[in-house]
Design a protein around this motif. Structure first.
Motif, PDB file in Angstrom:
ATOM      1  N   PHE A 130       0.848  -1.187   0.000  1.00 49.95           N
ATOM      2  CA  PHE A 130       0.000   0.000   0.000  1.00 49.95           C
ATOM      3  C   PHE A 130       0.890   1.247   0.000  1.00 49.95           C
ATOM      4  N   GLU A 131       0.676   2.144  -0.966  1.00 52.57           N
ATOM      5  CA  GLU A 131       1.466   3.376  -1.023  1.00 52.57           C
ATOM      6  C   GLU A 131       0.954   4.396  -0.011  1.00 52.57           C
ATOM      7  N   THR A 132       1.894   5.033   0.679  1.00 48.04           N
ATOM      8  CA  THR A 132       1.532   6.183   1.510  1.00 48.04           C
ATOM      9  C   THR A 132       1.435   7.383   0.571  1.00 48.04           C
ATOM     10  N   HIS A 133       0.225   7.679   0.132  1.00 45.16           N
ATOM     11  CA  HIS A 133       0.040   8.581  -1.005  1.00 45.16           C
ATOM     12  C   HIS A 133      -1.160   9.486  -0.782  1.00 45.16           C
ATOM     13  N   ARG A 134      -1.080  10.698  -1.292  1.00 44.77           N
ATOM     14  CA  ARG A 134      -2.226  11.609  -1.262  1.00 44.77           C
ATOM     15  C   ARG A 134      -3.422  10.990  -1.977  1.00 44.77           C
ATOM     16  N   SER A 135      -4.600  11.419  -1.569  1.00 45.85           N
ATOM     17  CA  SER A 135      -5.843  10.951  -2.196  1.00 45.85           C
ATOM     18  C   SER A 135      -5.966   9.431  -2.172  1.00 45.85           C
ATOM     19  N   THR A 136      -5.582   8.831  -1.066  1.00 45.64           N
ATOM     20  CA  THR A 136      -5.789   7.404  -0.834  1.00 45.64           C
ATOM     21  C   THR A 136      -6.131   7.204   0.639  1.00 45.64           C
TER      22      THR A 136
END
Length: 291
Positions: A130-136
């Protein structure tokens, strides 16, 4: 069961693998030392530069050149991975990183998505991070730490620029933030190499020296590497995948040159090579820390 580490099937000591996200080659400026030709020319340049693998690379070209492959995708609903696994397995991808949800989901909706991804990863014996990413669903630190409490088996692609800039990690003391997200560092099994400052998500770091925000990223990468090494088994590896993206999607900053033209502030190709050297230094430091 937890999401597994990437593993090469050997008895080698756990190691760092330096990869490049294919987007790092997109629309390089005219002054860049990097490739601007067709896909084959770009893949050849990636191989010649010493990278071991490509995220979102061309499977046929990677096979021809002996480059490894990793994938990335976005899912917003349960079931959206079902058609991707056969492709990933058939084309010998090592793992995938995911943008999951839009960040507006309830905890119940998040849990359903996470459980689905975990089940699919285990069922298909294929690592998904799982990416630590904006809009998620992992767009903020607090919610991600709470998610770990419910799903300790989750594993991450540490794309820390989204938190560093998006949550202004330096505001209020960055050491407090590092302590708070220690459970994330312990679960990082893939890293997107990108450095931002408190105001911009991706910046040219020149030679990487004497810049406090560069030191902050080095510390985060080192802590993530140490988290991996604490439990890594023979044959396990962690992909450090440089992902410096182009200006038309508002990642690379632009400045006006002497002719008044707007150009990227630096050479993302050369910066990527520097990132690799920094990552190696962080790996050595992580090895020292865990003894």
């Amino acid at each position: 069961m937890m999401i597994k580490n990437t593993n090469d099937g050997t008895q080698k000591q756990p190691y760092l693998r330096l990869d490049l996200n294919y987007g790092n080659c997109s629309d390089l400026p005219s002054f860049s030392a990097g490739p601007r030709g067709n896909d084959e020319e770009k893949h050849n340049a990636i191989k010649a530069a010493g990278y071991a693998g490509v995220q979102d690379g061309d499977p046929d070209l990677c096979k021809k050149l002996g480059l490894e492959l990793t994938a990335h995708a976005r899912i917003n609903k349960v079931g959206e991975l079902d058609d991707l696994f056969p492709k990933w397995k058939k084309e010998n991808f090592n793992c995938a990183t995911l943008h999951v949800g839009w960040g507006m989901e309830s905890d119940k909706e998040i849990d359903e998505l996470v459980q689905y991804v975990l089940d699919m990863s285990v069922k298909n014996d294929f690592p998904i991070y799982f990416e630590t990413h904006r809009s998620t669903i992992t767009q903020d630190m607090q919610r991600t730490v709470e998610l770990i409490k419910r799903f300790p088996e989750i594993r991450f692609n540490g794309d820390f620029s989204h938190w560093y800039t998006g949550q202004e990690m330096v505001y209020g003391g960055i050491e407090n933030k590092w302590d708070f997200i220690a459970p994330v560092f312990d679960r990082v099994r893939f890293i997107h190499g990108r450095i931002g400052n408190p105001g911009s998500i991706q910046v040219d770091i020149a030679d990487g020296k004497n810049q406090i925000y560069v030191d902050h990223f080095k510390e985060m990468w080192t802590r993530a590497f140490a988290g991996f090494l604490k439990t890594a088994k023979p044959g396990d590896y962690l992909c450090f995948t440089v992902e410096l993206l182009q200006a038309d999607i508002f990642y690379a900053r632009q400045i006006q040159n002497a002719q008044g033209e707007w150009v990227e502030e630096g050479d993302r190709w050369q910066q990527a090579l520097l990132y690799g050297q920094i990552a190696k230094e962080c790996w050595k430091e992580a090895q020292k820390r865990i003894g």
